[in-house]
Enzyme design. Sequence first.
Site, mmCIF file in Angstrom:
data_model
loop_
_atom_site.group_PDB
_atom_site.id
_atom_site.type_symbol
_atom_site.label_atom_id
_atom_site.label_comp_id
_atom_site.label_asym_id
_atom_site.label_seq_id
_atom_site.Cartn_x
_atom_site.Cartn_y
_atom_site.Cartn_z
ATOM 1 N N ASP A 89 41.374 46.317 42.205
ATOM 2 C CA ASP A 89 42.007 45.672 43.378
ATOM 3 C C ASP A 89 40.896 45.567 44.822
ATOM 4 O OD1 ASP A 89 43.994 43.989 44.623
ATOM 5 O OD2 ASP A 89 45.425 45.286 44.803
ATOM 6 N N GLU A 127 54.193 42.354 42.957
ATOM 7 C CA GLU A 127 53.442 43.580 43.796
ATOM 8 C C GLU A 127 54.467 44.093 44.566
ATOM 9 O OE1 GLU A 127 50.057 42.740 46.116
ATOM 10 O OE2 GLU A 127 49.429 44.773 45.987
ATOM 11 N N HIS A 169 40.766 41.917 38.220
ATOM 12 C CA HIS A 169 41.396 41.817 39.402
ATOM 13 C C HIS A 169 40.643 42.861 40.430
ATOM 14 C CE1 HIS A 169 45.680 42.452 41.559
ATOM 15 N NE2 HIS A 169 44.444 42.191 42.364
HETATM 16 N N1 ADE Z 1 44.138 40.778 49.046
HETATM 17 C C1 ADE Z 1 43.608 41.823 48.462
HETATM 18 N N2 ADE Z 1 44.264 42.626 48.072
HETATM 19 C C2 ADE Z 1 45.421 42.307 47.841
HETATM 20 C C3 ADE Z 1 46.630 42.801 47.222
HETATM 21 N N3 ADE Z 1 46.609 43.647 46.553
HETATM 22 N N4 ADE Z 1 47.618 41.812 47.145
HETATM 23 C C4 ADE Z 1 47.630 40.639 47.568
HETATM 24 N N5 ADE Z 1 46.677 40.045 48.215
HETATM 25 C C5 ADE Z 1 45.278 40.944 48.430
HETATM 26 ZN ZN ZN Z 2 44.760 41.908 44.461
#
Ligand code: ADE
Ligand code: ZN
Length: 360
Positions: free
Chosen positions: A300, A221, A16
């Site tokens: 991320d 999230e 990710h």
């Molecule tokens: N794009 C880049 N990082 C992200 C995240 N943490 N959540 C959703 N979209 C994203």
């Molecule tokens: Zn992400």
Amino acid sequence: GELARFVRGLPKAELHVHIEGTFEPELILAIAERNGLEGKLAGYDGDAEAWCESQRSLRNFDDLQGFLDLYYAGCDVLRSEDDFYDLCMSYCRKAAAGGVRRAEIFFDPQTHTVERNALPLSVVINGLHRACVDAKTGLGLDAALIMCFLRHRHPGCTWASPPAPAEEPLSVLEEAIANHRHQIIGVGLDSSEAGNPPSIFRGVFQRARAAGLRCVAHAGEEGPAGYITEALDIGVERIDHGVRCLEEPTVVRRLAQERVPLTVCPCSNHRLQVVRRFFGGENPVRAMLNAGLVVTLNSDDPAYFFGHVDKFGGTHGGYLPANYVVTAHECGLSADEVVVLARNSLESSFASPKEKEVHI
Ligand code: ADE
Ligand code: ZN
């Protein structure tokens, strides 16, 4: 320290990471200058060091949207295939140095083909893919691409600019299947989560699966646990983040029972205030491990999520090893648990069994 050395030496997969989220200020500036666009960089007056420093000071966020606004703005300067190559190669070098053996790299085509610029899809994918090829031969890093749909780009989303027609994600997918099928391994779903549920994208994911593409989606999230259920119900095999499953025991039970991997991003969750807003400041990984979930650790958007101060006062970078170190400290992980997290990442990748043998 010793833990950081141990973590860097562990073979790991990164499952990710958004390539646009690895765009460091120095590279944004270099690519802007190469494209004659430095005049368009907000606040740039010719002092490179001062501008990079000011960019880093902007990287304090209240929530996901506050981050996304800066993240998408950084993408403006990306124009050529070489720009995408350099962006991806820079990440691959850092990943390999941190012990990453396999990286499944997200990219947001619509940002480049519709929202910030009107680039051909081939410019984006050919540049990123050429870097993946070179990373394999030059760095021993097995890198693969996952093409993400922007979840805010649907007709019901009123603030997208320009507003998205319903057929946009499907037409991006069809072009990718027609011209780039061998260059991507799967599709994902990212961007502004709240109010943009996975079920909107059912048809797109169905088409992707029919073409043999692997499917992932961000869910849970900032959005509710129910979005995780929706993501699984449209055929998603791995959940990105998924931390808010902890609010719904039935969702935790399903994830554990079906052994669905979760790609958790601890530094991101801290820096976007997910930990503070939804978990009372506690890193959720301990509870997720205790619940028997298949947890993996990921970065991320590492260029944006450096500088987290853990509860013992240590500061950490944003790349993958930092995410392990932060979590080991905050959750009191044993060495065995750190090894399990690394093994989970390698086992949860979409590499073939034969490729996986090489990663370990
Ligand atoms: N794009 C880049 N990082 C992200 C995240 N943490 N959540 C959703 N979209 C994203
Ligand atoms: Zn992400």
